[in-house]
Every structure is written in structure tokens, then in C-alpha cells.
Motif scaffolding. Structure first.
Motif, mmCIF file in Angstrom:
data_model
loop_
_atom_site.group_PDB
_atom_site.id
_atom_site.type_symbol
_atom_site.label_atom_id
_atom_site.label_comp_id
_atom_site.label_asym_id
_atom_site.label_seq_id
_atom_site.Cartn_x
_atom_site.Cartn_y
_atom_site.Cartn_z
ATOM 1 N N GLU A 101 33.841 14.881 9.056
ATOM 2 C CA GLU A 101 33.566 15.984 8.135
ATOM 3 C C GLU A 101 32.352 15.735 7.241
ATOM 4 O O GLU A 101 31.445 16.572 7.160
ATOM 5 C CB GLU A 101 34.792 16.251 7.260
ATOM 6 C CG GLU A 101 34.592 17.415 6.303
ATOM 7 C CD GLU A 101 35.839 17.714 5.474
ATOM 8 O OE1 GLU A 101 35.884 18.778 4.844
ATOM 9 O OE2 GLU A 101 36.762 16.873 5.471
ATOM 10 N N GLU A 102 32.296 14.614 6.553
ATOM 11 C CA GLU A 102 31.211 14.361 5.612
ATOM 12 C C GLU A 102 29.873 14.245 6.332
ATOM 13 O O GLU A 102 28.861 14.802 5.876
ATOM 14 C CB GLU A 102 31.500 13.099 4.802
ATOM 15 C CG GLU A 102 32.652 13.245 3.828
ATOM 16 C CD GLU A 102 32.444 14.385 2.849
ATOM 17 O OE1 GLU A 102 31.308 14.515 2.317
ATOM 18 O OE2 GLU A 102 33.392 15.164 2.625
ATOM 19 N N LYS A 105 28.760 17.676 7.479
ATOM 20 C CA LYS A 105 28.304 18.513 6.360
ATOM 21 C C LYS A 105 26.849 18.214 6.015
ATOM 22 O O LYS A 105 26.044 19.115 5.795
ATOM 23 C CB LYS A 105 29.189 18.280 5.134
ATOM 24 C CG LYS A 105 30.498 19.032 5.127
ATOM 25 C CD LYS A 105 31.251 18.786 3.832
ATOM 26 C CE LYS A 105 32.558 19.561 3.785
ATOM 27 N NZ LYS A 105 33.305 19.294 2.524
ATOM 28 N N LYS A 106 26.519 16.934 5.961
ATOM 29 C CA LYS A 106 25.152 16.542 5.623
ATOM 30 C C LYS A 106 24.166 17.036 6.674
ATOM 31 O O LYS A 106 23.067 17.502 6.345
ATOM 32 C CB LYS A 106 25.082 15.021 5.503
ATOM 33 C CG LYS A 106 25.821 14.460 4.292
ATOM 34 C CD LYS A 106 25.730 12.943 4.248
ATOM 35 C CE LYS A 106 26.504 12.387 3.056
ATOM 36 N NZ LYS A 106 26.466 10.902 3.005
#
Length: 375
Positions: free
Chosen positions: A303-304, A307-308
């Protein structure tokens, strides 16, 4: 024109999808539904790591089991006998938090109640700095009440980003075999590390991979919106079922005790690896919903990073529909795996039929797999 950075390219895994297609496919810590158990037994357990590095052991029981002892070991085998006592507590508390008893090592726990009931558990995500999606397939329940052993079956993404400390960590895990689904182009871009005691095996060696990039996919209309991306990924999964040579080889490797423990990986650890993991769990008798839950966990662990990457994409591509397509491509959806399951049933009559006829797993070999990887 959108020009993806090296990190973005790795995360998007675009070359993977195109080359595989062109070659003919040459809730957090989800747990299995509770099995019917007699009163006085554990029904589930899991381990989370806090932001400060503490380990939180969770468990549930179908009755108050009274006092409990928690044991730990760096080996998943015979934890109570070969490990150490971590704490004495009460099962009614449903959990216990402790400092990591052995930083730099993978740790397994066994909770033993006063009535003799036990449950074994560990972190699902392997605690590495250079890999988001390296995880253990252990702990899942089968439909006949067995449990997938911890520390024997792993799934991961590309391993070239592992730090020196990560490599030492992985080597301590006792992994014997590393199965790499990537094409020649992917391997050249990010070779796997060579670690003593671990045999690296390529399933797609000789497939150079396609040269198509993300921009050409967008211009061709393959990536015009989310629906087109989902359709493409569903088709990709169907093709892997129709041409399952990767997984025929995987099953042969799993049937050899010399390959325990085994990790399989691609670039993002979600597509080829996702289907490979699903096939392993289905062959062991894990129910379909649990298999789907494990497949979707890639969205949690990536996820992280995703997102980036999407934020960077938005700076260069203003078409919201195309951004939605790229977002879908970077994650996993139920439709992707379901397309593969549906293809198994359409072509072979059932999942069991696919395992037997599509992958060539005999009843004897399947029984051997269960004996090796279940407890």
C-alpha cells in the motif's frame, strides 16, 4: 510523455505483464474461517509488529482455557521442546506484547494452555527492510482441520533490494530453494542475490521478455481505464492457467523434501507469485475464501509503496482514467484470481481436476504434499 523511474518501473511490473502475455504466460493478516472445534481449544492466532518493534501475539479460544505459557524459537519445529519460555499469562487476555526476543532472526511462538491446548503462530510478513511483500504461508487452516506449517512456504517480490542485514536475516531462515518466475530481462535488471545454502531456480529462463513499455500500452488502448486494466489482468491469469508450466515445475519442487523451505517470487510478488501461492494453498486443502484473502494481502503490504508511485504518476499523467488503470495494475483485485479459478473449472471441471490433469499432481503426490506441509 510519462517516463517512469526505475523504482516506478519495478512497482508497475509492466514488462512482466506484457512479456508473459506475449509468450503465452511462458482484513490484515487474514485468517482461515474457524474450524468446528470442541470446547477448550484455540481457534486462531497471529502476530503483529508495532512501530517500536515490539511483537504483539494475539489468540482466540472457544472457552476460557485458564493459565498459559508462551514459548519462542527461531525454528518452527518443536518450539516447546527446543525453544525458550517467553512468558506465563492467561488465555482470557487473548494476547501478549513482548520485546522481540531475538532481533535479526525470524521468531515463532507456541501458546500452551493449562488444559494442554496449543497454537503456533508467527508474523505473516517477514521483517525485512528491502522487501514489502515477503511473507509466510503458514498458519492457514485446511477444510479437514489441519494447519499449514510455518516457516516452510514463502512468497515474495524481487530480492535485489534486500539490504545486507536482510540477506543475513533470510539466510538464517533456513530457506533451501528460491523459485524465480521472472523473464531474462527482469533478471538482468535486478538479479537475485546468491546466498550460501539457497539454490536459485528459474522457471522462465530463455524468455527474453517483451520490449513494450507503459506508454505504448496506454497509446494502444490496453490501459485506457480501470475496466481495461482489470480485463487485461483477468486475461493474464487465465493464460497462466492455460499454460501452467511454471506451476508444474513448482509442484515438482515442492514434492522434493530437499527443497523445504521454499520461497517463490516474481517482481512485485502479486501476480505470478499470487497465483502460485493460491495453487499451493488449494492443493493443501485450504478453502477458497482464505486463499482469496491471502491473495488480496498484497494490497496491504504494498500500500505505502504503491501510494508513493501513484503520486508520481499523477504529476505526469493528467488523464484520471489512465491513472485509475495504472492504480489497478499495481494492485490485485478479486477479479484477477477469480478469473484463474473460473478457468480451472471451465477447462478441467474443478480445481481438483486442474491440479490433477493440468499440473499432473497425482493423488499420491498430493497426499505427500499434505504430509510434508501440514500439521
Amino acid at each position: 510523455m510519462f517516463k517512469a523511474s526505475k523504482a516506478t518501473k519495478a512497482l508497475l511490473s509492466t514488462t512482466i505483464l506484457v512479456s508473459a502475455l506475449a509468450s503465452g504466460a511462458s482484513a490484515y493478516a487474514a485468517a482461515a474461517p474457524a474450524q468446528a472445534k470442541k470446547a477448550g481449544e484455540f481457534v486462531s492466532a497471529s502476530v503483529d509488529r508495532s512501530s517500536k518493534g515490539n511483537l504483539i501475539i494475539h489468540w482466540k479460544a472457544n472457552a476460557d482455557l485458564g493459565a498459559a505459557k508462551i514459548y519462542w524459537s527461531t525454528s518452527p519445529d518443536n518450539i516447546e521442546k527446543n525453544g525458550k519460555l517467553l512468558a506465563q499469562t492467561y488465555t482470557g487476555l487473548n494476547g501478549y506484547m513482548a520485546k522481540d526476543p531475538k532481533p535479526g532472526y525470524r521468531v515463532y511462538f507456541k501458546v500452551k494452555a493449562g488444559n494442554g491446548a496449543t497454537v503456533t503462530t508467527a508474523e505473516r510478513k517477514v521483517n525485512l527492510q528491502g522487501a514489502f511483500n515477503f511473507r509466510d504461508l503458514g498458519g492457514y487452516k485446511t477444510t479437514d482441520g489441519k494447519t499449514v506449517k510455518w516457516g516452510k512456504l514463502y512468497r515474495a517480490e524481487e530480492l535485489g533490494h534486500l539490504t545486507t542485514a536482510d540477506l543475513e536475516y533470510v539466510q538464517r531462515m533456513g530457506i533451501k530453494t528460491n523459485v524465480d518466475y521472472r523473464t531474462d530481462a527482469e533478471v538482468k535488471a535486478m538479479p537475485d542475490p546468491v546466498l550460501a545454502g539457497i539454490t536459485n531456480i528459474r522457471t522462465d529462463e530463455g524468455n527474453a521478455g517483451a520490449t513494450a513499455d507503459l506508454m505504448s500500452m496506454i497509446q494502444s488502448g490496453m490501459m485506457k481505464d480501470e475496466a481495461s486494466a482489470v480485463q487485461m489482468m483477468a486475461g493474464f491469469n487465465k493464460q497462466m492457467v492455460d499454460a501452467p508450466k511454471f506451476y508444474v515445475q513448482l509442484m515438482e519442487l515442492l514434492n522434493d523434501p530437499a527443497n523445504i523451505a521454499l520461497v517463490q517470487h516474481c517482481t512485485a510478488g502479486k501476480d505470478r507469485t499470487g497465483l502460485g501461492s493460491a495453487i499451493i494453498l488449494l492443493a493443501l486443502g485450504v478453502d477458497g475464501q482464505t486463499v482469496m484473502n491471502d491473495y488480496l494481502l498484497s494490497n496491504v503490504y504494498r500500500e505505502e509503496a504503491n501510494k508513493k508511485t501513484i503520486e508520481g504518476v499523477k504529476q505526469q499523467i493528467k488523464d484520471e482514467n489512465v491513472v485509475a488503470a495504472i492504480t489497478a495494475l499495481m494492485g490485485v483485485q478479486k477479479e484477477f484470481l477469480q478469473a484463474a479459478i473460473d478457468e480451472m473449472k471451465a477447462e478441467y471441471g474443478s480445481i481438483d481436476g486442474f491440479l490433477e490433469k493440468g499440473l499432473g499432481i497425482t493423488k499420491q503426490e498430493r497426499a505427500k504434499l499434505k504430509a510434508m506441509y501440514l500439521e
